[in-house]
Every structure is written in structure tokens, then in C-alpha cells.
Design an enzyme around this catalytic site. Sequence first.
Site, short mmCIF file in Angstrom:
data_model
loop_
_atom_site.label_atom_id
_atom_site.label_comp_id
_atom_site.label_asym_id
_atom_site.label_seq_id
_atom_site.Cartn_x
_atom_site.Cartn_y
_atom_site.Cartn_z
N LYS A 30 25.67 11.86 -15.81
CA LYS A 30 26.89 11.26 -16.52
C LYS A 30 28.69 12.11 -16.05
O LYS A 30 28.71 12.62 -15.48
CB LYS A 30 26.23 12.29 -17.64
CG LYS A 30 24.75 11.90 -18.76
CD LYS A 30 25.33 10.30 -19.28
CE LYS A 30 23.95 9.69 -19.52
NZ LYS A 30 23.01 9.77 -18.48
N SER A 38 23.45 3.12 -17.52
CA SER A 38 24.46 4.44 -18.41
C SER A 38 26.11 4.70 -18.33
O SER A 38 26.94 5.15 -18.93
CB SER A 38 23.74 5.66 -19.34
OG SER A 38 24.04 6.38 -17.63
#
Lengths: 219, 219
Positions: free
Chosen positions: B176, B139
Site C-alpha cells: 500500500k 488494489s
Amino acid sequence: MAATSRSTESKSAKTIERVYKYVQKYIHENALSPSVRDICAGAGLKSTSSVHAYLRKLDEMGLIEYRPGMRRAIILKNTEGSEAPSESIPADVVRLTCLGKITAGVPIYAHEDESESFYINKSIIGSNDCFLLKVKGTSMINAHILDGDYLIIRKQDSCDEGDIIAALIGDEATVKRYGYLNGQPYLFPENELYSPIPFNTAECKVLGKVVGLHRYSIS
Amino acid sequence: MAATSRSTESKSAKTIERVYKYVQKYIHENALSPSVRDICAGAGLKSTSSVHAYLRKLDEMGLIEYRPGMRRAIILKNTEGSEAPSESIPADVVRLTCLGKITAGVPIYAHEDESESFYINKSIIGSNDCFLLKVKGTSMINAHILDGDYLIIRKQDSCDEGDIIAALIGDEATVKRYGYLNGQPYLFPENELYSPIPFNTAECKVLGKVVGLHRYSIS
DNA sequence: CTCCTTTCAGAACAAAAGTTTGACACATCG
DNA sequence: CGATGTGTCAAACTTTTGTTCTGAAAGGAG
């Protein structure tokens, strides 16, 4: 009562020192703790109980650690050369120093900065014949190797197709992916802005294979 | 016959290494040799005879010295003479242990694995209150963080816009980029295939900021 | 000289730890 | 399919080793 303190200090002091010395010596020589009967022989005592008493006393004095019931479990509590220094580098860790910067167009410098060295587990990189290079430029960005990254290079003379390697082209060092194009060996940058470089053995030399990467500038 | 060499190296190699590692660890920690039954517990074996066989093998391999009959008499026969590998860790180097894997959808495990720990200079990461997480998933691939990378996380409760952070969403840990969308805080994956996640303080918690990256699977 | 304290010796005891044996599970090979 | 070998386990067995006990020798003190 008055005599008690005097005698415990005078007569046994010699023997207790002999016991202590022997324990030290034994552990030093054999890297393992002597048994009570070992000490008997070594310190000239003929009774295990005597040794037992002395060991207890030495424990009280804080010179050794003598855990009850455990076999050969004497450990020296001295500040001096004990067998387990607080922390040291495990044998399977090796220190790598950064040899210089690598890019398209910059030669390798002999290590320019002391602070640029890292400790790495041998098992991870598979060998201890490695060195470190700092990446300059973005020619390998599609291989997720960025400007400023440190590459761990395992020294080797040859490489396989697909390997990412550090190579010398003339007297310039670069990192590229090794591969073939129309049957000819090439060094491929992983960036559309650069072109593959023909790998001819006259000018090109494999320095080693990239086996690891450290990045300390995250952005 | 041809398979013999392979099998002797493959199946037992794991266990024998586990045994060896445990012996090393025990001696390091306790400054005395473990008993066979200690190793049983420590290496996950339930039989003393198995351990016995492994110790003999390790002796043959020259890794330890295992004298028959003697209690707690294993001594490490490391390549570098004795227990003191001359070089010790400089004061500005800190050891980080991998706490677990981090991804979208997997909680943090607290699995202690000897092989997954690194030594890192404090000066590089700016603090010694750091930990290690292994990346699972892709990701963050556009930020050049790949599956299998080890991230060095500096612990902190808050972060700035643009920081790449490790965060807890509910009880799942992810990495993230922190930022804002329409004035609201979000966690942005760096991969088109994933969507930004609203950062609401009720469920989300900042674990720390990514300050470094180690990669040992180059491809 | 006798009493008392300290220390050591020898023996006996108890527990820990090394060693061996036989059996079972599982895989590999013919 | 059976034969062989390897890895594991459980349970004995044996040895080593820590611990304790009792008594005897040694040395002072009164």
C-alpha cells in the site's frame, strides 16, 4: 619414535602425490570422482586398503574431501580449478543490455550506458533473443507502462492482435498495442491524449513483442 | 495417436523437469552427483525405478550423461561445454528470491521456487538487503502495480509519506501507499474499490519500501 | 641375524546405490 | 464397457564400492 616422522614424509610422499595427481586428473577428465579401485589401477597400487589410507591422509592434509561411506564422493578442495566455483550465472540466465530509449519521436540509440543491463531467466521470457528498451513518455500509461520503465522485447517480425509491441515507424521507434480498426492494422497508444497510428508496411516494421517490464523508479 | 505426443510432453514434462532441476541443484551445491535415492527424496518421488526411468530419458534428451552401473556418475551435459559458464556474476549484482505472495488477505509464504528469482544490480536498488514479493490482486492498480507483478522490497522499519511499502497488518502482508489522513497514518490502496486502512503500530509493521517492479505477464 | 616398523597385497565384509520386476492407479481410446 | 499405455510405487536383486583385517615383503637398527 624419531624415525617415524622421517619415514612417513619420505617414502610415502611420492606415492601420495601420485595418488593425488591421479585423482585430480580423473576428476578433471571425467567430471566425476574415481572409486578406490580406479585409483588402484591409476596410481599403480594393487590394494584398495592402501588407497584408502592415502585418501584419508589427503583428507587430513586438506587437499581433498573424502566423506566416509559415500561412493565416488571425493571432491577437490583446491583453490584452483575446482568444479564448483562459488557462484556463477546459471545457464538459463541471460544478460540483456539496454539498446536505447523508445518513444513517440525518438530513434533508437545504440547502447548508451553500460550500467543499464539486467540478468533475466530465459525461462521467464521464453527466448534469449531479446533486448531492452527504456520507455520515454506516457503514451502507454493505460497499459501500466510508465516513463522510465525498461521493456524486455523479444525479437520477432510479426505479431498478433492485442500484442504490445515495439515498432519502427519510419526511423522512429515506439511501443504501442497492435490491433485493427475497420479492418486496417493500427498501432494504438494506451492514452487518451494520443491517436492511433495506421500501420502500413511500407513505413512500419515490427521490432518485437514486449514480454517483460522492469521499473526502478517507483513513485 | 495424435494425443500421444501431447501426453508424453505434458504429464511427464513437469516431473522430468523437477528431476533435472534437482540434479542440477545437487551437483551445484555438493559438487558431486546425487544418487537415485537422493533424487527420490529431492524430487518428491518415492520409487527409485521412476527416477531411473527419468534419468534415462534425460540422458536420451542429451541433458545429462548417465552411465549404467556407475555410482553417482551423473554429469551435466550443458550446452556450454562444462561446469564453468565463462561469465560470472559481477560483484554488484545480487540475486533475489521470491519470498511469497502479497495481497490484501494472504500471508507471506516462504516457498522456495527456483524459477522465481532474479538477478538485479545493487546499484539500481541501492541496497542488497532486499527481497521479492509477488503481487496478488489489483488494489494498487492506479499506481500501475498489477496482479502477478514481482516487487523488489528494500527492507526497512519505517517509511516516509508517499512511499509505497510492503507492510504487515496483523499477520497479513499487503502493499500500500503510506500517508496521512487528518494527522493519522494510513495505508492507502490505489484503487477506488478499496478503502484506506488505519496504520496503528500495534498491529502494523513496515516490511520495506518498494523500490522496483518486474512484470512478465504483459497483456 | 633378529626384531621392529612401515608399507602393500589379498581377501573378506558391509553398505550404498544401480537395476529389474510386478502390481496398481489413472487416463485415453476404440 | 474393456483394452492399452503411462506414471508411480514397493520390494527384491545385483553390482559396485568403501572399509577392515590379517599377513607378508622390505628395509633399517641393534
